[in-house]
Design an enzyme around this catalytic site. Sequence first.
Site, PDB file in Angstrom:
ATOM      1  N   ASP A  31      13.082  52.784  -2.472  1.00 52.31           N
ATOM      2  CA  ASP A  31      13.578  51.536  -3.057  1.00 52.31           C
ATOM      3  C   ASP A  31      13.631  51.708  -4.574  1.00 52.31           C
ATOM      4  O   ASP A  31      12.702  52.256  -5.169  1.00 52.31           O
ATOM      5  CB  ASP A  31      12.647  50.384  -2.682  1.00 52.31           C
ATOM      6  CG  ASP A  31      13.237  49.017  -2.981  1.00 52.31           C
ATOM      7  OD1 ASP A  31      13.630  48.780  -4.139  1.00 52.31           O
ATOM      8  OD2 ASP A  31      13.279  48.186  -2.068  1.00 52.31           O
ATOM      9  N   ASN A  88      13.628  41.264   6.035  1.00 53.38           N
ATOM     10  CA  ASN A  88      14.004  39.940   5.556  1.00 53.38           C
ATOM     11  C   ASN A  88      15.333  39.513   6.167  1.00 53.38           C
ATOM     12  O   ASN A  88      16.163  40.352   6.486  1.00 53.38           O
ATOM     13  CB  ASN A  88      14.133  39.951   4.030  1.00 53.38           C
ATOM     14  CG  ASN A  88      12.845  40.367   3.344  1.00 53.38           C
ATOM     15  OD1 ASN A  88      11.760  40.073   3.819  1.00 53.38           O
ATOM     16  ND2 ASN A  88      12.961  41.052   2.238  1.00 53.38           N
ATOM     17  N   VAL A  97      20.509  42.386   0.117  1.00 50.72           N
ATOM     18  CA  VAL A  97      21.603  43.261   0.530  1.00 50.72           C
ATOM     19  C   VAL A  97      21.878  42.952   1.993  1.00 50.72           C
ATOM     20  O   VAL A  97      20.974  43.044   2.831  1.00 50.72           O
ATOM     21  CB  VAL A  97      21.259  44.752   0.338  1.00 50.72           C
ATOM     22  CG1 VAL A  97      22.394  45.630   0.839  1.00 50.72           C
ATOM     23  CG2 VAL A  97      20.961  45.049  -1.132  1.00 50.72           C
ATOM     24  N   HIS A 101      17.830  46.086   6.854  1.00 54.92           N
ATOM     25  CA  HIS A 101      16.961  47.166   6.408  1.00 54.92           C
ATOM     26  C   HIS A 101      15.497  46.803   6.617  1.00 54.92           C
ATOM     27  O   HIS A 101      15.109  45.649   6.542  1.00 54.92           O
ATOM     28  CB  HIS A 101      17.218  47.543   4.950  1.00 54.92           C
ATOM     29  CG  HIS A 101      17.199  46.397   3.989  1.00 54.92           C
ATOM     30  ND1 HIS A 101      18.219  45.455   3.912  1.00 54.92           N
ATOM     31  CD2 HIS A 101      16.294  46.043   3.053  1.00 54.92           C
ATOM     32  CE1 HIS A 101      17.931  44.572   2.968  1.00 54.92           C
ATOM     33  NE2 HIS A 101      16.764  44.907   2.428  1.00 54.92           N
ATOM     34  N   HIS A 103      11.780  47.434   5.226  1.00 55.79           N
ATOM     35  CA  HIS A 103      10.971  47.894   4.102  1.00 55.79           C
ATOM     36  C   HIS A 103       9.713  48.552   4.653  1.00 55.79           C
ATOM     37  O   HIS A 103       9.051  47.986   5.521  1.00 55.79           O
ATOM     38  CB  HIS A 103      10.530  46.717   3.225  1.00 55.79           C
ATOM     39  CG  HIS A 103      11.641  46.023   2.517  1.00 55.79           C
ATOM     40  ND1 HIS A 103      11.956  46.270   1.203  1.00 55.79           N
ATOM     41  CD2 HIS A 103      12.518  45.081   2.948  1.00 55.79           C
ATOM     42  CE1 HIS A 103      12.974  45.502   0.844  1.00 55.79           C
ATOM     43  NE2 HIS A 103      13.339  44.765   1.885  1.00 55.79           N
TER      44      HIS A 103
END
Length: 123
Positions: A31, A88, A97, A101, A103
């Site tokens: 990230d 999220n 975004v 994805h 994290h």
Amino acid sequence: MSQDTIFSKIIKREIPADIQYEDELVLAFSDVNPQAPTHLLIIPKKPIATVNDIAMEDREVIGHLFVVAAKIARQKGFAEDGYRVVMNCNQHGGQTVYHLHLHLLAGKAMGWPPYQDKLKTKD
């Protein structure tokens, strides 16, 4: 929702990223705004905008995101100490975004709740 995102550009190698893992289904990279000593993003190569857009046929790739997270944790040596995985969804969930994805955060003790904002309650 078919939209060109920064993540799709990373998959196509149109912009650089610190790639840590790749296979036929997913890509993992550091990230650019890390929130922990280790902060990787694991993304499906198939563009899926949000958790709300996951279809039945996406089950394999979604499960694979978590398998890859555990594999990376073992390889990097923090599986036993522990780590956090977060996905999220949409604006209020903190998604910025719109390419799904996961994290992967590690390298420090994580508190709960993960934010400092006080929960708003109704009077």
